[in-house]
Scaffold this active site. Sequence first.
Site, PDB file in Angstrom:
ATOM      1  N   ASP A  11       0.464  -0.944   0.157  1.00 21.53           N
ATOM      2  CA  ASP A  11      -0.306  -0.208   0.063  1.00 21.53           C
ATOM      3  C   ASP A  11       1.054   1.208  -0.103  1.00 21.53           C
ATOM      4  O   ASP A  11       2.364   0.956   0.052  1.00 21.53           O
ATOM      5  CB  ASP A  11      -0.624  -0.126   1.262  1.00 21.53           C
ATOM      6  CG  ASP A  11      -2.082   0.982   1.196  1.00 21.53           C
ATOM      7  OD1 ASP A  11      -1.919   1.158  -0.174  1.00 21.53           O
ATOM      8  OD2 ASP A  11      -2.577   1.399   1.972  1.00 21.53           O
ATOM      9  N   HIS A  12       0.285   2.009  -0.642  1.00 23.45           N
ATOM     10  CA  HIS A  12       0.885   3.500  -0.286  1.00 23.45           C
ATOM     11  C   HIS A  12       1.278   3.956   0.801  1.00 23.45           C
ATOM     12  O   HIS A  12      -0.351   4.601   1.241  1.00 23.45           O
ATOM     13  CB  HIS A  12       0.668   4.625  -1.361  1.00 23.45           C
ATOM     14  CG  HIS A  12       0.647   3.981  -2.813  1.00 23.45           C
ATOM     15  ND1 HIS A  12      -0.520   3.736  -4.441  1.00 23.45           N
ATOM     16  CD2 HIS A  12       1.979   3.886  -3.679  1.00 23.45           C
ATOM     17  CE1 HIS A  12       0.126   3.776  -5.261  1.00 23.45           C
ATOM     18  NE2 HIS A  12       1.462   3.075  -5.114  1.00 23.45           N
ATOM     19  N   PHE A  62      -5.633   3.932   0.168  1.00 23.72           N
ATOM     20  CA  PHE A  62      -6.592   2.921   0.793  1.00 23.72           C
ATOM     21  C   PHE A  62      -6.136   2.045  -0.543  1.00 23.72           C
ATOM     22  O   PHE A  62      -7.067   1.601  -1.521  1.00 23.72           O
ATOM     23  CB  PHE A  62      -7.510   3.512   0.307  1.00 23.72           C
ATOM     24  CG  PHE A  62      -8.247   4.933   1.054  1.00 23.72           C
ATOM     25  CD1 PHE A  62      -7.715   4.762   2.342  1.00 23.72           C
ATOM     26  CD2 PHE A  62      -9.391   5.844   1.021  1.00 23.72           C
ATOM     27  CE1 PHE A  62      -8.095   5.520   3.363  1.00 23.72           C
ATOM     28  CE2 PHE A  62      -9.017   6.752   1.258  1.00 23.72           C
ATOM     29  CZ  PHE A  62      -8.718   6.419   2.873  1.00 23.72           C
ATOM     30  N   HIS A  63      -5.160   1.572  -0.535  1.00 18.74           N
ATOM     31  CA  HIS A  63      -4.410   0.948  -2.051  1.00 18.74           C
ATOM     32  C   HIS A  63      -3.423  -0.299  -1.558  1.00 18.74           C
ATOM     33  O   HIS A  63      -3.094  -1.004  -2.808  1.00 18.74           O
ATOM     34  CB  HIS A  63      -3.132   1.878  -2.917  1.00 18.74           C
ATOM     35  CG  HIS A  63      -4.040   3.330  -3.332  1.00 18.74           C
ATOM     36  ND1 HIS A  63      -2.831   4.126  -3.639  1.00 18.74           N
ATOM     37  CD2 HIS A  63      -4.973   3.597  -3.570  1.00 18.74           C
ATOM     38  CE1 HIS A  63      -4.081   4.819  -3.941  1.00 18.74           C
ATOM     39  NE2 HIS A  63      -5.286   5.461  -4.099  1.00 18.74           N
ATOM     40  N   THR A  64      -4.656  -1.292  -0.999  1.00 11.59           N
ATOM     41  CA  THR A  64      -4.442  -2.449  -0.406  1.00 11.59           C
ATOM     42  C   THR A  64      -4.113  -3.135  -1.711  1.00 11.59           C
ATOM     43  O   THR A  64      -5.062  -3.437  -2.578  1.00 11.59           O
ATOM     44  CB  THR A  64      -5.292  -2.961   0.238  1.00 11.59           C
ATOM     45  OG1 THR A  64      -5.119  -1.792   1.873  1.00 11.59           O
ATOM     46  CG2 THR A  64      -4.378  -4.310   1.188  1.00 11.59           C
TER      47      THR A  64
END
Length: 522
Positions: free
Chosen positions: A305-306, A459-461
Amino acid sequence: MPAAVSSIPRKSLVKAYDYIVVGSGSGGCPVVHRLIEDTDATVLLIEAGEPGIGVPGIDDPAEWVALGKSRYDWGYDYAPAPHADNRVIGIPRGRVLGGSSAINALMWYRGHPLDYDAWDDAGATGWRFDDVLPYFKRCEDWEGGETAFRGAGGPLTITTSRDLHPVARALMEGAGELGMPVIGDPNGANNEGAAPSNFNISGGKRWSSATGYLFPILDSPHLTVLTGSLTIGLVIEKGRCIGVRHLVDGDIVETRATGEVILAAGAIDTPRLLMLSGIGKANDLKALGIPPVLDLPGVGRNLQDHPLIQACVFRASRPLGAKTDNGGGTMLNWKSRPDLEQPDVHAFPVQGNSAEPALRETYDMSGEVFAIGFGLMRSKSTGYMKMLTNDPRGPLELQPNYLAEASDMEALVSAYHTIASLAGTKAFRDLSAGLLAPDRPLEGSDLKAFIRQGCSTFFHTCGTARMGTDDLAVTDPRLKVRGIEGLRISDASVIPIIPTCNTHAPVTMIGERAADFLKEDA
């Protein structure tokens, strides 16, 4: 939303369908749409959440933040992050038709072409940018019409701001003052510089994956959409997935697939479903009392994730007006070091205060404020997801390992200094009465402490069931689960290396490709 859609058609569940798709998010809806549009196959779409049709908080782009921890969110948290002051960080995931595209920040952004070349280099052969660009274009109904890089007439409406908020305009103008490029489209030939954001917004309302892909085909006699149904396991016989077990009105129902089952439950719940079904690292499954069906040790590994730093907060020098768009409006992509091949850091304006609780406790942010969030889009730290019980609704350990790699912190330190320079431009001096968080210039250990306190999620899982050809790959490059027939994955879990962007666009592209693979292999 198409005017005719007010509810989901009620249809009786039958014992078998040609295809079963689990999850109605960015990866699942394109699969359903293309199968219904291009074949005579029967399709069952199973969604654990509600329809979410006509919900003002979902429809209004400016109100998306409140959807986290609502009834439309799974309510997951990342485990305490050792390198981010051991803080628990919430990770919103959509539990509603449209999945996370129904609760996210409405961003349509695909990153840099080199992101996808890296996928191919990592073993996801056939996923170079030239391979995936036609699928990105197929998704799009871009307001600027078709170009070499953009698509028109696709299911997803994509627009830019009709009237940039003053803070959004300042980000672009300030970047220009610093000598950074100002570009018209971050999804064009080059993403480096400041640009208007691309949004899934039409007529002032959210345009989710459900809106664009699902709602136009709801009346098809070949499609059944079942909401409020949690999938709890896969039915596997003689090395083939032949169906799913799911809850219908509290009862466990087994529904068969004569063709294939497609998992599109996302980077958290797709690996959970695999493990619940005995697919994963055998010793871990045995420890949970789950009989192993296939020893596939890559399931749940490679979580990426970021890291997002929330945020540099400013006192507004004057009233800035009502919130517009998604509360942002523009973006900035640049290199933390000049020797990099592509931008690795990213910033966006916030029409209000987005600071993490740890920073709100440290600094006085009272009164009218605005912010700049910044983060790392080429993060190197990776983590894992782990089931803690064999209960399908039981607790999980989700660990992104934010800032574990020293290079991630170094890049964020560099990014902070760029934000500090932006604060000194005329564009921001005209809006700002001073920086509140931090309330003084930071260097060294103080700056790293600020980054750890402000570390949050984009929110980039992704990455927890990655595609590839090595022993830790979970799917092959055609998205088939290795070692199991009749089972594919079409969501963010298959991403091998996190791209430098919001994940909605690449996952939609994955869904479009998955549909083609299914049709070719039928």
